[in-house]
Write an enzyme that holds these catalytic residues in place. Structure first.
Site, short mmCIF file in Angstrom:
data_model
loop_
_atom_site.label_atom_id
_atom_site.label_comp_id
_atom_site.label_asym_id
_atom_site.label_seq_id
_atom_site.Cartn_x
_atom_site.Cartn_y
_atom_site.Cartn_z
NE ARG A 62 6.68 -17.69 -11.15
CZ ARG A 62 6.35 -16.38 -11.12
NH1 ARG A 62 6.30 -15.74 -9.97
NH2 ARG A 62 6.04 -15.75 -12.23
CG HIS B 231 1.87 -15.50 -6.45
ND1 HIS B 231 2.26 -16.56 -7.22
CD2 HIS B 231 2.51 -14.41 -6.98
CE1 HIS B 231 3.08 -16.16 -8.17
NE2 HIS B 231 3.26 -14.85 -8.05
#
Ligand code: NAP
Ligand code: GLV
Length: 312
Positions: free
Chosen positions: A227, A275
């Site tokens: 993350r 991502h």
């Protein structure tokens, strides 16, 4: 099957997920948040990705929440999450394989200095660069869970020296286990390529900061596929500029999409992806959701459960 299911995402458009669920269970009654005709009392199952905080608590008869991803930080950080409702997350070989491909690709990329070769190519310079043998390279994986363990196991046969850092002690053949805060300095001191596959929790937020990364050997590289909020961006950029880090592969960022003005886009020592390390396969998660709902409607319990007290 007519169990009322609510699709709730602030990021994903519903179409692909709904058609995948419907193809496996045509009788499933699915509604989409925030459609006006959703009756809160009727909702038994919620399929979510980054739900707005406070919304899940408005469904009094929720039996289970399904996360469309492996990481559940955006769900468990909701202070109003109804904590009696089980949260089931994405654990599937398709996602694990995708993450392992990403990690193996970028461990090799950093180890074999591919970023430097690409810079030389742009300058039309024919120059061989040395790289150590895999046996001389120490890869340390922060987070030895579902994803970290598989990536480590696939790197062992390539000859790397593997270690992992987790909350609890692990016993993975060929992988040295470090655990807890007291063993973090020793783990870092023997890591040339650091891979972050931690869940985002209050304990791990900002863990990729100057004080932690400075404990790596000089010239180490960083791969963050977990993350963005694990990383303190200005610290990572400064450590790259100072040479303490020789390179970084980053898939995740504190703000996504990464703003156009971010220095990460153009930094010569950074390789980035949007991502995209390991996306959830709609068919795989739909299979899990449909099978779990069927089992729960027969009185069974959901699998792939998140420990809400730990937050992952
Ligand atoms: P997981 O199975 O829950 O594993 C988490 C690991 O982290 C466990 O080994 C756990 O230790 C360790 N851990 C947690 N908190 C810790 C702490 N404070 N200190 C040390 N170790 C700690 O999670 P996973 O399925 O492998 O997924 C990891 C993360 O990858 C997800 O949470 C998500 O954010 C990210 N992800 C990213 C993408 C992408 O496309 N970029 C895709 C999927 C997932 P114990 O085992 O001892 O509890
Ligand atoms: C993706 O980021 C996931 O958590 O599955």
């Amino acid at each position: 099957m007519t169990a009322p299911v609510l699709f709730l995402s602030t990021v994903f458009k519903p179409d692909i997920w709904l058609s995948s669920l419907k193809s496996l269970s045509p009788g499933l009654a699915i509604q989409v948040w925030p459609d006006a005709d959703v009756t809160p009392e009727a909702v038994r199952y919620a399929v979510v990705w980054r739900p707005p905080h406070g919304v899940l608590r408005t469904f009094p008869n929720l039996a289970c929440v399904f996360s469309l991803g492996a990481g559940v930080d955006a769900i468990v950080s909701d202070p109003d999450y109804p904590r009696h409702v089980p949260l089931s997350r994405m654990i599937d070989p398709t996602l694990t394989q995708a993450m392992t491909e990403y990690v193996v690709l970028h461990v090799l990329y950093n180890h074999r200095r591919q970023r430097d070769f690409e810079a030389l190519q742009r300058l039309r310079k024919w120059r061989a660069l040395n790289a150590p043998r895999a046996e001389q390279v120490r890869v340390g994986i922060m987070g030895l869970g579902v994803l970290g363990t598989d990536a480590a196991q696939k790197l062992v046969p390539l000859g790397y020296q593997l270690s992992g850092w987790s909350m609890t002690r692990k016993h993975v053949p060929g992988v040295r286990s470090f655990c807890g805060q007291p063993e973090l300095p020793a783990f870092l001191a023997q890591t040339d390529i650091l891979v972050c596959l931690l869940p985002l929790t209050p304990e791990t937020q900002g863990i990729l900061n100057r004080s932690v990364l400075s404990q790596l050997p000089k010239g180490a590289s960083l791969i963050n596929a977990a993350r963005g909020a694990h990383m303190v961006p200005e610290d990572v950029l400064a450590l790259l500029d100072e040479g303490l880090l020789s390179g970084a592969t980053l898939d995740v960022f504190p703000e996504e999409p990464l703003p156009p003005e971010s220095q990460f886009w153009t930094h010569p020592k950074v390789t980035l992806t949007p991502h995209a390390a390991a996306a959830t396969d709609p068919r795989a998660i739909s299979r899990h959701i449909v099978e779990t709902i069927a089992a729960m409607e027969r009185g069974g319990a959901p699998g792939n459960l998140v420990d809400l007290s730990k937050g992952y």
